[in-house]
Design an enzyme around this catalytic site. Structure first.
Site, PDB file in Angstrom:
ATOM      1  N   LYS A  53       0.844  -1.206   0.000  1.00 24.25           N
ATOM      2  CA  LYS A  53       0.000   0.000   0.000  1.00 24.25           C
ATOM      3  C   LYS A  53       0.875   1.251   0.000  1.00 24.25           C
ATOM      4  CE  LYS A  53      -3.835  -2.442   2.054  1.00 24.25           C
ATOM      5  NZ  LYS A  53      -4.417  -3.022   3.265  1.00 24.25           N
ATOM      6  N   GLN A  97      -5.311  -1.897   9.444  1.00 23.25           N
ATOM      7  CA  GLN A  97      -5.004  -3.199   8.849  1.00 23.25           C
ATOM      8  C   GLN A  97      -5.576  -4.314   9.731  1.00 23.25           C
ATOM      9  OE1 GLN A  97      -3.371  -3.599   5.755  1.00 23.25           O
ATOM     10  NE2 GLN A  97      -4.075  -5.686   6.035  1.00 23.25           N
ATOM     11  N   ASP A 120     -11.754   2.511   3.759  1.00 23.98           N
ATOM     12  CA  ASP A 120     -12.037   1.087   3.571  1.00 23.98           C
ATOM     13  C   ASP A 120     -13.550   0.834   3.487  1.00 23.98           C
ATOM     14  OD1 ASP A 120     -10.109  -0.792   3.100  1.00 23.98           O
ATOM     15  OD2 ASP A 120      -9.545  -1.049   5.209  1.00 23.98           O
TER      16      ASP A 120
END
Ligand code: NDP
Length: 287
Positions: A53, A97, A120
């Protein structure tokens, strides 16, 4: 033979498009989009994801900040760190994460992220907006699947779509998105009784299970569109690493019957990171 839905190539195109938009901002002396990735502990797979990322951010000019937290951090401290990022003007998107270490409350942590920075799309407010059809941050993997389908002119309206898997990250949101595009959607899961029959009637099959070669080639209807989200590592003595990645679908057999198919690797996977950058740019432009 099916047409390959090439996520690797499309994700590169999308990253170039994002880089152009980011450059427009910085050329006008405006702040580039900023993404913070929070990683708790030392999960090796999470570290690999975080590093890819960061690389993707660097390649597109997106500012990135990695916040690495100790495995034993308390819930309160984690929320404190999230709150700091909620207030940080350099940061437009915050990604936590997953998975978190077992002692932490994942739902509470995700809810602590400001919905405007939830790139997200996991905050309940954004999940709700997705289901009622409002503009929101769409979770990256399902958003990537829709881009792959749309940019390859795959017809969705009126089709029978079977989604296998009902996770909050993939199965449920891709079901909502396909329904929004006027497909008739069935969501299957581990308690579904007649899966082969359902798949045999599907014009679009999305598999997000996590079991190698679970979906058999002879379940696929002639001309169906096959989207394989699964990423499974299987032993492969011929590979230098000793393993290879395969999807959930028996690819060679399915490819002979499908009209379109995503490979693993190189299909849905690369699209996910491109969509994370796209959502971060969206968060920046919303400001
Ligand atoms: P989860 O483990 O959260 O969900 C798996 C789903 O599969 C569950 O809903 C489960 O049903 C269902 N399932 C399990 N066994 C069966 C079965 N025998 N028949 C029908 N359904 C079954 O996984 P995720 O959604 O997070 O991920 C799925 C796969 O996609 C994994 O391989 C993961 O690595 C990959 N993935 C890939 C991404 C990418 O970028 N390409 C991103 C995210 C995930 P039940 O709910 O009943 O338990």
């Amino acid at each position: 033979m099916a047409i390959i839905l090439d996520g690797k190539k499309l994700s590169e195109t999308i990253k170039q498009e994002i880089a152009v938009e980011v450059k427009k901002l910085t050329d006008s002396s405006l702040l580039s989009p900023g993404l913070a990735v929070i990683i708790v502990g030392n999960n090796p797979a999470s570290k690999v994801y975080v590093s890819s990322k960061k690389k993707a951010c660097a390649a597109t000019g997106v500012f990135s900040l990695e916040v690495a937290l100790d495995e034993n951090i308390s819930q309160e401290k984690l929320i404190e760190e999230i709150n700091k990022l909620n207030k940080d003007d350099r940061i437009n998107g915050i990604l936590l994460q997953l998975p978190l270490p077992k002692h932490l409350d994942e739902h509470a942590a995700l809810e602590a992220i400001k919905p405007e920075k939830d790139v997200d799309g996991f905050h309940p407010i954004n999940v709700g907006k997705l289901y009622i059809g409002l503009d929101t941050f769409v979770p990256c993997t399902p958003k990537g699947i829709m881009e792959l389908l749309k940019r390859n002119n795959v017809q969705i309206a009126g089709k029978n779509a079977v989604v296998i898997g009902r996770s909050n990250i993939v199965g449920k949101p891709i079901g909502a998105l396909l329904m929004k595009e006027n497909a008739t959607v069935t969501i299957a899961h581990s308690k579904t009784q007649n899966l082969p029959e359902l798949v045999k009637n599907a014009d679009i099959v999305v598999s997000a299970i996590g079991k190698p070669k679970f979906v058999k080639g002879d379940w696929i209807k002639d001309g169906a569109v096959v989207v394989d989200v699964g990423i499974n590592s299987v032993d492969d003595p011929s590979s230098p690493k000793g393993y290879k990645l395969v999807g959930d679908v028996e690819y060679e057999e399915a490819e002979k019957k499908a009209s379109y198919i995503t490979p693993v690797p190189g299909g849905v996977g690369p699209m996910t990171i491109a969509m994370l950058l796209s959502n971060t740019l969206k968060a920046r432009m919303n400001k």
